[in-house]
Design an enzyme around this catalytic site. Structure first.
Site, PDB file in Angstrom:
ATOM      1  CD  GLU A  97     -15.133  33.499 -13.178  1.00  0.00           C
ATOM      2  OE1 GLU A  97     -14.687  32.372 -13.497  1.00  0.00           O
ATOM      3  OE2 GLU A  97     -16.313  33.846 -13.379  1.00  0.00           O
TER       4      GLU A  97
ATOM      5  CB  THR B 174     -22.116  30.366  -8.471  1.00  0.00           C
ATOM      6  OG1 THR B 174     -22.100  29.278  -9.391  1.00  0.00           O
ATOM      7  CG2 THR B 174     -20.980  30.218  -7.494  1.00  0.00           C
TER       8      THR B 174
ATOM      9  CG  HIS C  80     -22.310  35.095 -11.178  1.00  0.00           C
ATOM     10  ND1 HIS C  80     -23.565  35.553 -10.923  1.00  0.00           N
ATOM     11  CD2 HIS C  80     -22.365  33.747 -11.040  1.00  0.00           C
ATOM     12  CE1 HIS C  80     -24.343  34.529 -10.624  1.00  0.00           C
ATOM     13  NE2 HIS C  80     -23.656  33.422 -10.701  1.00  0.00           N
TER      14      HIS C  80
ATOM     15  CG  HIS D  51     -28.292  28.784 -18.109  1.00  0.00           C
ATOM     16  ND1 HIS D  51     -28.637  27.929 -17.081  1.00  0.00           N
ATOM     17  CD2 HIS D  51     -27.649  29.822 -17.533  1.00  0.00           C
ATOM     18  CE1 HIS D  51     -28.240  28.448 -15.938  1.00  0.00           C
ATOM     19  NE2 HIS D  51     -27.630  29.598 -16.171  1.00  0.00           N
TER      20      HIS D  51
ATOM     21  NE  ARG E 139     -25.251  23.679  -9.414  1.00  0.00           N
ATOM     22  CZ  ARG E 139     -25.104  24.877  -8.850  1.00  0.00           C
ATOM     23  NH1 ARG E 139     -24.830  25.924  -9.593  1.00  0.00           N
ATOM     24  NH2 ARG E 139     -25.262  25.045  -7.558  1.00  0.00           N
TER      25      ARG E 139
ATOM     26  NE  ARG F  65     -28.892  23.085 -10.001  1.00  0.00           N
ATOM     27  CZ  ARG F  65     -28.819  24.098  -9.138  1.00  0.00           C
ATOM     28  NH1 ARG F  65     -28.848  25.341  -9.577  1.00  0.00           N
ATOM     29  NH2 ARG F  65     -28.732  23.889  -7.848  1.00  0.00           N
TER      30      ARG F  65
ATOM     31  CG  HIS G 216     -20.906  24.871 -12.500  1.00  0.00           C
ATOM     32  ND1 HIS G 216     -21.486  25.810 -11.672  1.00  0.00           N
ATOM     33  CD2 HIS G 216     -20.363  23.946 -11.665  1.00  0.00           C
ATOM     34  CE1 HIS G 216     -21.304  25.468 -10.404  1.00  0.00           C
ATOM     35  NE2 HIS G 216     -20.633  24.321 -10.381  1.00  0.00           N
TER      36      HIS G 216
ATOM     37  CD  GLU H  97     -18.230  28.253 -13.940  1.00  0.00           C
ATOM     38  OE1 GLU H  97     -19.301  27.886 -13.433  1.00  0.00           O
ATOM     39  OE2 GLU H  97     -18.103  29.323 -14.526  1.00  0.00           O
TER      40      GLU H  97
ATOM     41  CG  ASN I 204     -21.479  29.116 -18.123  1.00  0.00           C
ATOM     42  OD1 ASN I 204     -22.330  28.315 -18.492  1.00  0.00           O
ATOM     43  ND2 ASN I 204     -20.984  29.103 -16.905  1.00  0.00           N
TER      44      ASN I 204
HETATM   45  N1  PXP Z   1     -18.451  32.519 -13.431  1.00  0.00           N
HETATM   46  C1  PXP Z   1     -18.815  31.576 -12.541  1.00  0.00           C
HETATM   47  C2  PXP Z   1     -17.798  31.108 -11.562  1.00  0.00           C
HETATM   48  C3  PXP Z   1     -20.110  31.043 -12.524  1.00  0.00           C
HETATM   49  O1  PXP Z   1     -20.447  30.102 -11.619  1.00  0.00           O
HETATM   50  C4  PXP Z   1     -21.027  31.479 -13.498  1.00  0.00           C
HETATM   51  C5  PXP Z   1     -22.405  30.891 -13.535  1.00  0.00           C
HETATM   52  O2  PXP Z   1     -22.327  29.547 -13.846  1.00  0.00           O
HETATM   53  C6  PXP Z   1     -20.615  32.449 -14.423  1.00  0.00           C
HETATM   54  C7  PXP Z   1     -19.329  32.976 -14.349  1.00  0.00           C
HETATM   55  C8  PXP Z   1     -21.521  32.961 -15.479  1.00  0.00           C
HETATM   56  O3  PXP Z   1     -22.555  33.707 -14.899  1.00  0.00           O
HETATM   57  P1  PXP Z   1     -23.755  34.206 -15.784  1.00  0.00           P
HETATM   58  O4  PXP Z   1     -24.474  32.994 -16.270  1.00  0.00           O
HETATM   59  O5  PXP Z   1     -24.555  35.035 -14.837  1.00  0.00           O
HETATM   60  O6  PXP Z   1     -23.165  34.988 -16.917  1.00  0.00           O
END
Ligand code: PXP
Length: 256
Positions: free
Chosen positions: A152, A100, A192, A9, A44, A48, A42, A69, A6
């Site tokens: 998930e 999330t 997550h 960031h 959003r 953001r 994601h 996402e 992901n």
């Molecule tokens: N899975 C989902 C559904 C999420 O919303 C996120 C965060 O955007 C992640 C996984 C990844 O989480 P993390 O950034 O804590 O690894």
């Protein structure tokens, strides 16, 4: 086991200054070179971090699958249906949250109706659909009823558990959830809060076929580079089954 990285960031850093660097699409290329099996972003509602342009360019340039996402909101669902990512993961979204905070509350009639409508549109557009849920029986059964291919499992409670007992309890919930998911013929993903230190027991659960990891990999990438950060995570994930003799019972710190 597939590792989806992901890259939200990377865009978060860019948006702090509202410039054009760092570019999450370039980060995706490096993540793929490091061995990522897919890229997750994601989009959003408040935009953001990831912007529409990022998803559009990413879809044109990615050599792996893109997992988008999104909230079960009709405007965002329309964007997804126009762009047609390989996979869409529906997640709950609140503007005031930092990230999330939990799985979709499919027991709530309103959420279920919104999710059901979003699932129908996404499937109609030819997109594989996954639902982000807590590892609980009702949510798994409701997901199967909604006709999605995958779920998930939210690993946030496992990741934030403090102490061996709490962590073992959360791992058992994930293990049972993953087992029930397979019984219901759902593909089981997880994500997550997973980090280099806590991912091993989850990656060793044989029913889980995909992990979504963002913050920890991007944090490490800031220090060692994206390609290396992904390669290191991938090694840990692929090594996990050989490190954990009895899945679900291994709770010692990893010390990778
Ligand atoms: N899975 C989902 C559904 C999420 O919303 C996120 C965060 O955007 C992640 C996984 C990844 O989480 P993390 O950034 O804590 O690894």
């Amino acid at each position: 086991m597939r590792l989806y990285v992901n890259i939200d960031h990377v865009a978060t850093i860019r948006q702090v200054r509202r410039t054009d660097e760092p570019d999450p699409v370039r980060a995706a290329v490096l993540a793929e070179l490091g061995g990522a099996d897919g890229i997750t972003v994601h989009l959003r509602e408040d935009r953001r971090h990831i912007q529409d342009r990022d998803v559009e360019v990413l879809l044109k340039s990615a050599r792996t699958g893109v997992n988008l996402e999104l909230a079960a909101d009709s405007k965002i669902v329309r964007v997804a249906c126009d762009l047609v990512p390989m996979q869409a993961t529906l997640v709950p979204e609140r503007r005031e949250e930092i990230t999330t905070e939990g799985g979709l509350d499919l027991a709530a009639a309103r959420t279920r109706k919104q999710v059901s409508a979003a699932v129908a549109r996404l499937l109609d557009a030819g997109i594989r659909v996954s639902l982000f849920i807590d590892p609980v029986e009702e949510a798994l059964r409701a997901s199967a009823d909604l006709g999605v291919e995958a779920v998930e499992l939210h690993t946030g409670s496992y990741a934030s558990a403090r102490g061996d007992q709490d962590r073992a309890r959360e791992l058992t919930r994930l293990q049972r959830g993953a087992g029930l998911g397979r019984e219901l013929d759902l593909a089981v993903h997880a994500g997550h809060g997973l980090t280099y230190e806590n991912v091993t027991p989850v990656a060793a659960l044989p029913e889980i076929e995909e992990l979504n990891i963002g913050h920890s990999i991007v944090s490490r990438a800031v220090l060692v580079g994206m390609e290396r950060a992904v390669r290191e995570m991938r090694e840990i994930v692929l090594d996990a089954p050989s490190r954990v003799a009895v899945p679900g019972l291994w709770i010692a710190p990893l010390g990778y």
